[in-house]
Design a protein around this motif. Sequence first.
Motif, PDB file in Angstrom:
ATOM      1  N   TYR A  74       0.790  -1.232   0.000  1.00 58.56           N
ATOM      2  CA  TYR A  74       0.000   0.000   0.000  1.00 58.56           C
ATOM      3  C   TYR A  74       0.820   1.278   0.000  1.00 58.56           C
ATOM      4  O   TYR A  74       0.281   2.357  -0.213  1.00 58.56           O
ATOM      5  CB  TYR A  74      -0.951   0.006   1.204  1.00 58.56           C
ATOM      6  N   ALA A 238      -3.799   3.801  -7.413  1.00 52.11           N
ATOM      7  CA  ALA A 238      -4.463   4.911  -6.723  1.00 52.11           C
ATOM      8  C   ALA A 238      -5.726   4.416  -6.036  1.00 52.11           C
ATOM      9  O   ALA A 238      -6.008   4.756  -4.884  1.00 52.11           O
ATOM     10  CB  ALA A 238      -4.792   6.018  -7.720  1.00 52.11           C
ATOM     11  N   GLU A 239      -6.463   3.563  -6.749  1.00 53.35           N
ATOM     12  CA  GLU A 239      -7.695   3.031  -6.169  1.00 53.35           C
ATOM     13  C   GLU A 239      -7.378   2.053  -5.035  1.00 53.35           C
ATOM     14  O   GLU A 239      -7.960   2.107  -3.958  1.00 53.35           O
ATOM     15  CB  GLU A 239      -8.511   2.334  -7.260  1.00 53.35           C
ATOM     16  N   GLN A 241      -4.781   1.840  -3.159  1.00 52.76           N
ATOM     17  CA  GLN A 241      -4.061   2.384  -2.001  1.00 52.76           C
ATOM     18  C   GLN A 241      -4.798   3.531  -1.322  1.00 52.76           C
ATOM     19  O   GLN A 241      -4.316   4.072  -0.326  1.00 52.76           O
ATOM     20  CB  GLN A 241      -2.671   2.863  -2.456  1.00 52.76           C
ATOM     21  N   THR A 242      -5.948   3.897  -1.837  1.00 48.78           N
ATOM     22  CA  THR A 242      -6.563   5.148  -1.380  1.00 48.78           C
ATOM     23  C   THR A 242      -6.815   5.189   0.131  1.00 48.78           C
ATOM     24  O   THR A 242      -6.585   6.204   0.775  1.00 48.78           O
ATOM     25  CB  THR A 242      -7.860   5.443  -2.173  1.00 48.78           C
ATOM     26  N   LEU A 243      -7.221   4.067   0.703  1.00 47.11           N
ATOM     27  CA  LEU A 243      -7.545   4.087   2.130  1.00 47.11           C
ATOM     28  C   LEU A 243      -6.298   4.338   2.980  1.00 47.11           C
ATOM     29  O   LEU A 243      -6.303   5.192   3.875  1.00 47.11           O
ATOM     30  CB  LEU A 243      -8.212   2.766   2.528  1.00 47.11           C
ATOM     31  N   GLN A 244      -5.200   3.591   2.670  1.00 43.23           N
ATOM     32  CA  GLN A 244      -3.964   3.777   3.434  1.00 43.23           C
ATOM     33  C   GLN A 244      -3.354   5.160   3.209  1.00 43.23           C
ATOM     34  O   GLN A 244      -2.714   5.713   4.098  1.00 43.23           O
ATOM     35  CB  GLN A 244      -2.932   2.703   3.073  1.00 43.23           C
ATOM     36  N   ARG A 245      -3.540   5.705   2.006  1.00 46.61           N
ATOM     37  CA  ARG A 245      -2.989   7.035   1.723  1.00 46.61           C
ATOM     38  C   ARG A 245      -3.799   8.125   2.433  1.00 46.61           C
ATOM     39  O   ARG A 245      -3.274   9.139   2.853  1.00 46.61           O
ATOM     40  CB  ARG A 245      -3.014   7.303   0.211  1.00 46.61           C
ATOM     41  N   THR A 246      -5.106   7.902   2.548  1.00 48.48           N
ATOM     42  CA  THR A 246      -5.976   8.912   3.156  1.00 48.48           C
ATOM     43  C   THR A 246      -5.917   8.859   4.686  1.00 48.48           C
ATOM     44  O   THR A 246      -5.897   9.885   5.352  1.00 48.48           O
ATOM     45  CB  THR A 246      -7.442   8.701   2.697  1.00 48.48           C
ATOM     46  N   TYR A 247      -5.883   7.629   5.210  1.00 49.95           N
ATOM     47  CA  TYR A 247      -5.821   7.456   6.675  1.00 49.95           C
ATOM     48  C   TYR A 247      -4.607   6.588   6.988  1.00 49.95           C
ATOM     49  O   TYR A 247      -4.758   5.384   7.245  1.00 49.95           O
ATOM     50  CB  TYR A 247      -7.088   6.781   7.202  1.00 49.95           C
ATOM     51  N   PRO A 248      -3.413   7.172   6.995  1.00 53.60           N
ATOM     52  CA  PRO A 248      -2.208   6.349   7.165  1.00 53.60           C
ATOM     53  C   PRO A 248      -2.269   5.517   8.441  1.00 53.60           C
ATOM     54  O   PRO A 248      -2.641   6.006   9.508  1.00 53.60           O
ATOM     55  CB  PRO A 248      -1.081   7.384   7.256  1.00 53.60           C
TER      56      PRO A 248
END
Lengths: 252, 160
Positions: A74, A238-239, A241-248
């Motif tokens: 991620y 991008a799709e 990994q979006t959760l880990q990128r938004t809420y590390p």
Amino acid sequence: MKNEEALFRYAVRMGDNSLVLGHRLSEWCGHGPQLEEDIAQTNIALDLIGQARNYLTYAGEVEGKGRSEDDLAYLRTDREYLNVHLVELHKGDYAYTIARSFLFDAFHLALQQALTTSTDERLKGIAEKAVKEVAYHLRHSSEWLIRFGDGTDESHERAQNALDDLWRYTGELFVPDEAEEVLAKAGVVPHLKDIQAEWSATVDRVLKEATLKRPADGWMASGGKKGVHTEHLGPMLAEMQTLQRTYPGVEW
Amino acid sequence: MRTAEEIQVLLEQVKDPEIPVISIRELGVLREVKVEGDAVEVVITPTYSGCPAMDAMQEDVEQVLRKAGIANFTVKQVLSPAWSTDWISESGRQKLLDYGIAPPPHTSDIRALKGGVPETACPQCGSTDTELVSHFGSTACKALYKCNACKEPFDLFKCL
Ligand SMILES: [Zn+2]
């Protein structure tokens, strides 16, 4: 390149190939052309993502910097992904998905079979588990390719078009990068030219039964193995990994 | 203090969450129990690389051990040697059948060895007039069949 770095890159490559194709196949979830195929593709995706977890966990241990399977999946950018182009291409229509899976599965089975005799205990263990799963994957994609090729004019044409489009992405499978060369020389992993011979025989056998023509070898795309990807990978990551990128660091 | 065999029996309580009639011991997922002094090590192995039930089974093992008053334990997941459907015990095969899932063909089945589809009896009516619908069923470890005699669909625990 030292053996340790080669092993890290090799485990990452194996993990990325499985993870990226698994994610691609999961896009059929809820969109399969029939219920049984929806279930088949998601089951295959699950196998591949399980294999990816095993490889990326191992890669993190070899690297020794404390990165987990999730960190590697991620939190790497597309330039750090080492998968071949073939697995990242869009899902296309069902003939395209089947043809891509077939070309990859035939390669994957030959490779996993060879890895069951690896001198590296972990690569060997992962392969012993994966090889039977991949045998089912190849059986599935072969049967569908035969059904399309030897089916209606429409299904035949779509399957042939898919093969013709995808063929330029098969060359990369068999050109070793430095990591693969180092490990093959050390006898840890197979030589890709041996895998190619087996792949080629499988391709000829199935295409013949499917009444499809083997495309001529021409210009072959490459770059995935060193992190230079097609335009398809970025949006997919991008799709994914979006959760880990938004809420590390988020867990659920 | 319990022996390894006693802990094996204790762990009969842990079932496959996706097929709750069969224990991890009958399934062959429970590989080994080692006891050294008061330290217990339990070794389990996944059926499939991506088996989503594996972490749940590990947590269930830990819970059973804790409830039995065993504090000093580790649960280890290993891949090698790879799990095979041949490891499902005879009682496990019978329980699958009673639950409506056809047990896996033995890998020595001659039709399977010749690359064909092995003979499969319907778990409902026993007829062998059955037909493969898909190699992939409701979970990674099952294939989907239908019975031409009683017309019912059924799962087969597929050979691995
Ligand atoms: Zn029946």
